[in-house]
Design an enzyme around this catalytic site. Structure first.
Site, PDB file in Angstrom:
ATOM      1  N   TYR A   1       0.844  -1.190   0.000  1.00  0.00           N
ATOM      2  CA  TYR A   1       0.000   0.000   0.000  1.00  0.00           C
ATOM      3  C   TYR A   1       0.882   1.242   0.000  1.00  0.00           C
ATOM      4  O   TYR A   1       1.774   1.386   0.823  1.00  0.00           O
ATOM      5  CB  TYR A   1      -0.903  -0.033   1.230  1.00  0.00           C
ATOM      6  CG  TYR A   1      -1.881   1.117   1.367  1.00  0.00           C
ATOM      7  CD1 TYR A   1      -2.232   1.927   0.293  1.00  0.00           C
ATOM      8  CD2 TYR A   1      -2.482   1.392   2.585  1.00  0.00           C
ATOM      9  CE1 TYR A   1      -3.127   2.961   0.434  1.00  0.00           C
ATOM     10  CE2 TYR A   1      -3.395   2.426   2.737  1.00  0.00           C
ATOM     11  CZ  TYR A   1      -3.713   3.208   1.661  1.00  0.00           C
ATOM     12  OH  TYR A   1      -4.608   4.235   1.805  1.00  0.00           O
ATOM     13  N   CYS A   2       0.636   2.146  -0.980  1.00  0.00           N
ATOM     14  CA  CYS A   2       1.343   3.430  -1.055  1.00  0.00           C
ATOM     15  C   CYS A   2       2.853   3.178  -1.167  1.00  0.00           C
ATOM     16  O   CYS A   2       3.293   2.423  -2.021  1.00  0.00           O
ATOM     17  CB  CYS A   2       0.970   4.298   0.147  1.00  0.00           C
ATOM     18  SG  CYS A   2       1.596   5.986   0.098  1.00  0.00           S
ATOM     19  N   LEU A   3       3.667   3.780  -0.315  1.00  0.00           N
ATOM     20  CA  LEU A   3       5.110   3.577  -0.381  1.00  0.00           C
ATOM     21  C   LEU A   3       5.479   2.127  -0.113  1.00  0.00           C
ATOM     22  O   LEU A   3       6.522   1.649  -0.588  1.00  0.00           O
ATOM     23  CB  LEU A   3       5.828   4.478   0.632  1.00  0.00           C
ATOM     24  CG  LEU A   3       5.624   5.986   0.504  1.00  0.00           C
ATOM     25  CD1 LEU A   3       6.506   6.712   1.497  1.00  0.00           C
ATOM     26  CD2 LEU A   3       5.911   6.453  -0.901  1.00  0.00           C
TER      27      LEU A   3
END
Length: 603
Positions: free
Chosen positions: A334-336
């Site tokens: 998720y995300c980074l």
């Protein structure tokens, strides 16, 4: 100093020197450390006065824009002509509303701008102020855009700064020109201002004493949020690995490993029971593991991105493999966390490591040529300024990150809150997502500096030159089935940037585009009213559609993307069988404590 692991997978310090800038070596430096430290200290102290904004970056942007505007008589004449047209439109509205108070507006607010939606703004004299502001906003957009010769980044910075200044002057922010505030004052006899003052005093007091916003205490991890049953089965200096207890009699043999971003507490994916993605997965027969990142402090200043890969993703994979020997893993980032997972997967593919069954990226970028509005705060000058501030503290503080995100959505997060809390005298009820957002984290200096330089500025991962253990981690080597999710209103990882995964991997990709933003679009449980998503599959060798054409070719479906993802995972998993044990004491992974563990409570 640098970091290596001991026999327990813990991070220990060595005497190997670490260079001041990622990717450099001492013999390449032209200056002396003592003199460079003087410049760092000056910038670090200056950052406390400028709120972390580089004066050099801002000056370069305005100089570029101002110089080119001054040398563009055609653009100047166009602006004068447009100012005259907009003045004429405003006069026409004033005259029309003198005879008909319900006269239609000559300009409507931009999509998502809810400052003037109340009916009272449609009547004079408030409609005059709203129309004058919106026409002025449109003209200022013309002033800051399409000036010939201006660098695109400088244009964006100037436009953003001008918008912040103009938003501050909006009639909706003034108690004497906002009809909603005036009506509220009439109803309460002015007590709304007294209540607003108390709200302001409470917020200032909490901020000065380091307390969270009011109402957060109702959403405590382990009590009201992050309550999916599980055990911490592994811990090192960077992560706690949580294994969740089975909720069904039989489970798929392939576990799901969730890698959240280290910029956030992991339990955004395990909020309340009714919107917990982790609980939802467990309830559908999946064994779920999740990484909970340590909240770093100044002593962790020298941790770098490879430390996060080795002692985060790779350590978690090793633990999962010991608990479920021979099982392939559905890795989810998720995300980074998705960016880091992509780096790890590319390095694994290069060495023939086949432990992954599939890969899922949630609002995660691997190409940073169009990184969204965060790019406003990232250029060479701003990067060096921020690097000096992190060098001074040893980390990027939570308040610096929160300030940047608030500026990106100042209408929603700054000005509308000021109007509601301090002028209307109201409080927006706290919810689990807002409470999680207030539970912020830090990022180590070296890791974040390396991340910004190598990914945002140099875009090394998309270019195939991001080095892992001395060799490039090439995304095209990943051949795993992939599920990628973008969100329509994402200002952190724009969906068109997320969509570029199709151009960078030779894999079969299922792409889902969901309504909502970076967080709310992912926390989009089945049954949530108004949710919708588009979904399409790409097989290697198919013609690739541009992002806009892909969106037009796929009709929105009502409901949550979770259901489509769950079916996708199940189709790539083996038959159901008995659930695995919690941990593997014989292999050195005994259950250590109950979920959500201890790292989630670090402040």
């Amino acid at each position: 100093m640098s970091t290596v692991s001991n026999m327990k997978g813990e991070l220990v310090r060595t005497s190997v020197p670490v260079h001041d800038q990622p990717g450099t070596t001492p013999d390449k430096r032209l200056g002396l450390e003592a003199f460079q430290a003087i410049d760092r200290m000056r910038e670090a102290l200056g950052g406390q006065l400028t709120g972390g904004v580089s004066p050099g970056s801002a000056a370069l942007a305005f100089f570029d824009w101002g110089l080119h505007l001054a040398g563009a008589p055609g653009k100047q004449a166009e602006l004068v002509w447009k100012a005259g047209r907009k003045t004429g439109r405003l006069i026409a509205h004033l005259m029309g509303s003198a005879f008909d108070p319900k006269a239609p507006w000559v300009i409507d607010p931009l999509p998502g701008d809810r400052r003037f939606v109340h009916e009272s703004w449609r009547e004079p004299p408030f409609s005059w102020m709203a129309q004058g502001f919106l026409l002025g906003q449109q003209w200022l957009h013309n002033v800051t855009h399409e000036v010939p010769g201006v660098m695109k980044h400088h244009e964006d910075v100037v436009s953003f700064a001008a918008k912040q200044w103009l938003d501050m002057l909006s009639p909706s922010n003034n108690p004497f020109t906002n009809p909603e505030i005036l009506a509220r004052a009439w109803e309460t006899g002015g007590m709304n201002f007294w209540q607003g003052w108390k709200n302001w005093a409470e917020d200032v007091s909490r901020q000065m004493t380091g307390q969270p916003p009011p109402g957060v205490e109702a959403f405590t991890p382990g009590r009201t949020v992050a309550i999916t049953p599980g055990k911490v089965v592994f811990r090192n200096h960077l992560i706690e690995l949580i294994q969740y207890a089975p909720a069904t009699g039989q489970v798929h043999p392939e576990p799901v490993l969730i890698v959240p971003a280290w910029i956030m507490k992991y339990y955004i994916l395990d909020l309340s029971p009714d919107n917990s993605l982790i609980r939802w997965l467990v309830g559908r027969g999946f064994t779920v593991f999740a990484i909970s990142w340590r909240n770093p402090d100044a002593s962790d200043r020298d941790l770098d991105m490879d430390d996060y890969r080795r002692f985060g993703v790779m350590a978690a994979l090793e633990a999962v493999g010991a608990i479920l020997p021979g099982a392939k893993i559905h890795a989810t980032g998720y995300c980074l966390g998705g960016t880091l997972l992509s780096i790890a997967a590319a390095a694994m593919a290069r060495t023939g490591d086949r432990r992954l069954a599939s890969m899922t990226l949630l609002a995660a970028q691997v190409d940073f040529t169009e990184p969204g509005e965060l790019a406003l705060f990232i250029d060479a000058s701003q990067m060096h300024f921020l690097d000096s501030m992190m060098w001074n503290r040893g980390y990027l503080s939570a308040d610096q990150m929160a300030g940047a995100f608030q500026l990106l959505r100042s209408n929603d997060l700054v000005w509308s809150r000021m109007v509601r809390d301090y002028m209307m005298g109201e409080r927006t009820p706290m919810n689990d997502l807002m409470a999680w957002n207030a539970d912020s984290t830090r990022m180590p200096w070296r890791m974040h500096a390396e991340y910004l330089q190598r990914l945002y500025l140099d875009n090394e991962l998309a270019a195939g030159c991001f080095m892992v253990e001395g060799r490039p981690a090439v995304l095209q080597n990943i051949r795993l089935p992939m599920f990628a999710v973008g969100t329509e209103r994402d200002h952190v990882a724009p969906w068109k940037s997320v969509y570029k995964i199709h151009q960078l991997m030779d894999a079969d990709i299922t792409f889902a585009l969901t309504s909502g933003g970076h967080n709310a679009g992912i926390v989009s449980e089945p049954g949530h009213p108004g949710r919708r998503y588009r979904i399409g599959s790409y097989t290697h060798g198919d013609p690739l559609l541009p992002a806009a054409e892909w969106m037009a070719a796929h009709e929105p479906l009502p409901g949550s993307w979770w259901t489509a993802w769950g079916e996708w995972l199940a189709a790539r998993s083996g038959p159901l069988g008995p659930p695995p044990p919690m941990g593997a004491p014989a292999a050195g992974y005994p259950p250590l404590c109950d979920a959500p563990g201890s790292y989630v409570f670090q402040k």
